[in-house]
Enzyme design. Structure first.
Site, PDB file in Angstrom:
ATOM      1  N   PRO A  54     -26.266 -26.453  37.411  1.00  0.00           N
ATOM      2  CA  PRO A  54     -26.325 -25.153  38.148  1.00  0.00           C
ATOM      3  C   PRO A  54     -27.762 -24.665  38.203  1.00  0.00           C
ATOM      4  O   PRO A  54     -28.610 -24.676  37.265  1.00  0.00           O
ATOM      5  CB  PRO A  54     -25.605 -23.993  36.944  1.00  0.00           C
ATOM      6  CG  PRO A  54     -25.886 -24.719  35.640  1.00  0.00           C
ATOM      7  CD  PRO A  54     -26.231 -26.234  36.311  1.00  0.00           C
ATOM      8  N   GLU A  55     -28.001 -24.073  39.232  1.00  0.00           N
ATOM      9  CA  GLU A  55     -29.364 -23.620  39.296  1.00  0.00           C
ATOM     10  C   GLU A  55     -29.104 -21.865  39.695  1.00  0.00           C
ATOM     11  O   GLU A  55     -27.800 -21.670  39.456  1.00  0.00           O
ATOM     12  CB  GLU A  55     -30.277 -24.058  40.546  1.00  0.00           C
ATOM     13  CG  GLU A  55     -30.430 -25.593  40.329  1.00  0.00           C
ATOM     14  CD  GLU A  55     -31.221 -26.216  41.485  1.00  0.00           C
ATOM     15  OE1 GLU A  55     -31.970 -25.563  41.915  1.00  0.00           O
ATOM     16  OE2 GLU A  55     -30.841 -27.375  41.647  1.00  0.00           O
ATOM     17  N   ARG A  61     -36.198 -37.741  37.848  1.00  0.00           N
ATOM     18  CA  ARG A  61     -35.193 -37.310  38.747  1.00  0.00           C
ATOM     19  C   ARG A  61     -35.354 -38.005  40.190  1.00  0.00           C
ATOM     20  O   ARG A  61     -36.194 -39.050  40.397  1.00  0.00           O
ATOM     21  CB  ARG A  61     -35.381 -35.752  38.646  1.00  0.00           C
ATOM     22  CG  ARG A  61     -34.923 -35.245  37.503  1.00  0.00           C
ATOM     23  CD  ARG A  61     -34.320 -33.673  37.787  1.00  0.00           C
ATOM     24  NE  ARG A  61     -33.666 -33.366  36.334  1.00  0.00           N
ATOM     25  CZ  ARG A  61     -34.465 -32.676  35.652  1.00  0.00           C
ATOM     26  NH1 ARG A  61     -35.750 -32.805  35.534  1.00  0.00           N
ATOM     27  NH2 ARG A  61     -33.865 -32.099  34.388  1.00  0.00           N
ATOM     28  N   LYS A 111     -31.581 -19.363  34.858  1.00  0.00           N
ATOM     29  CA  LYS A 111     -30.250 -20.218  34.743  1.00  0.00           C
ATOM     30  C   LYS A 111     -29.789 -19.724  33.347  1.00  0.00           C
ATOM     31  O   LYS A 111     -28.512 -20.324  32.936  1.00  0.00           O
ATOM     32  CB  LYS A 111     -30.673 -21.609  34.639  1.00  0.00           C
ATOM     33  CG  LYS A 111     -31.382 -22.213  35.902  1.00  0.00           C
ATOM     34  CD  LYS A 111     -31.803 -23.455  35.887  1.00  0.00           C
ATOM     35  CE  LYS A 111     -32.793 -23.912  36.741  1.00  0.00           C
ATOM     36  NZ  LYS A 111     -33.376 -25.186  36.761  1.00  0.00           N
TER      37      LYS A 111
END
Length: 318
Positions: free
Chosen positions: A2-3, A285, A61
């Site tokens: 989730p952002e 990432r 967040k």
DNA sequence: AGCGAGCCCTGCGCGC
DNA sequence: TGCGCGCAGGGCTCGC
């Protein structure tokens, strides 16, 4: 998962159900989900039981539920795979359920708050509320200027009315780092993660490693504007879902995945120039970008890294 | 200061 | 069918 858009979707879904609700029971199925709670699972449950929830608040967040009449709040961070779901009290436990909180909602009556988290990078905690530094409302969802102590170091997010644009631009200009690293630095600007960083950089036509010091002020302002735009649009779509990992409080997916221009689009045509989107490893990432539209400034570009010149694709003038 | 590496974890889809 | 590998929306801490 989730952002900002995903966490805000969750917050907005919780708000009408939990505001004014009484906590009637707490069940901790996996104490690893309380890693950021100071105390044991027993103190976590004991402290929550019988309290009333005043609001559902979010900064970046982080999500928290202030406990009415106290200086404490139930803080949740969803990590990579966390969910907060509203369930009927008699609904069976979700498969990856870590914490289940029973509430009596003024609107919906008895309900369960299910904290589900595959990877257990997320957490719940009961934490002290402390005054914010700038005396503005601490986050979206409440006028309260107190913030959980474990969130106090997190910057305001770009959709926060109290976000200090001038201060952000000045801090960005002072930094000696790459622009994507800066966007992911939650102490500089919060709520941005890997998806929306890649999307904003694509929209602003910036390479993820472009040094922040090389950004002109107009370019930095453009980046911030694109960031706000992509976050706003994603929020309107209910966030980005690739699978069941991200859902709102009712278990429904968001639709922004259909509008992504860079993230996860490797090999597909760039929507601007038609050349293939690339994916490369960065900060443990992935970064997704158009090698033609998003080039490094000449001064920092290795000689051999020039992308192919614009001979074929459409919109070659980009 | 900044940054890379390592760590916290589970589960899914893929190729062999 | 089974196993190993790579992959995943985050963030904190530790050395250099």
């Amino acid at each position: 998962m989730p952002e900002l858009p995903e966490v805000e979707t969750v917050r907005a879904g919780l708000e009408p159900a939990v505001t004014g609700a009484r906590i009637t029971g707490v069940r901790v199925l996996d104490t690893r989900s309380l890693r950021r709670h100071v105390g044991t699972a027993d103190t976590f449950g004991d402290e929550l039981a019988g309290t009333r929830i005043g609001a559902a608040v979010r900064r970046g967040k982080f999500l928290w539920l202030p406990l009415t009449g106290t200086d404490r709040a139930l803080v949740a961070h969803l990590g990579m795979s966390g969910q907060v779901l509203l369930r009927a009290v008699d609904a069976p436990d979700d498969r990856l359920l870590r914490v289940r909180i029973e509430i009596g909602s003024p609107v919906h009556g008895p309900l369960s708050l299910a904290f589900v988290d595959q990877r257990i990078f997320g957490s719940m905690a009961v934490d002290d509320l402390v005054p914010v530094a700038d005396a503005a409302p601490a986050g979206r969802g409440s006028e309260d200027t107190r913030i959980p102590s474990q969130v106090a170091h997190i910057a305001r997010d770009p959709l926060d009315p109290a976000f200090d644009e001038r201060r952000f631009l000045a801090a960005l200009a002072r930094k000696n780092t790459g622009v994507k690293r800066a966007l992911l630095d939650q102490t500089l600007v919060s709520g941005v993660g890997n998806i929306y960083a890649d999307e904003a950089l694509w929209a602003a036509r910036l390479h993820f490693e472009a040094p922040t010091a090389t950004l002109s002020r107009p370019r930095a302002k453009l980046l911030l504007a694109e960031l706000r735009l992509v976050l706003t649009r994603a929020l309107e779509d209910g966030g980005t879902s690739f699978d069941a990992q991200y859902v709102n409080v009712n278990g429904a997916s968001g639709y922004f995945a259909q509008r992504l221009n860079a993230y996860g689009q490797q090999g597909k045509e760039c929507a601007r120039c038609g050349r293939p989107i690339a994916r490369t490893s960065f900060m443990n990432r992935s970064s997704h970008y158009c090698p033609w539209c998003q080039r490094l400034p000449r001064a920092v570009r290795p000689d051999h890294a020039d992308p192919t010149p614009p001979t074929g694709g459409r919109n070659a003038t980009w």
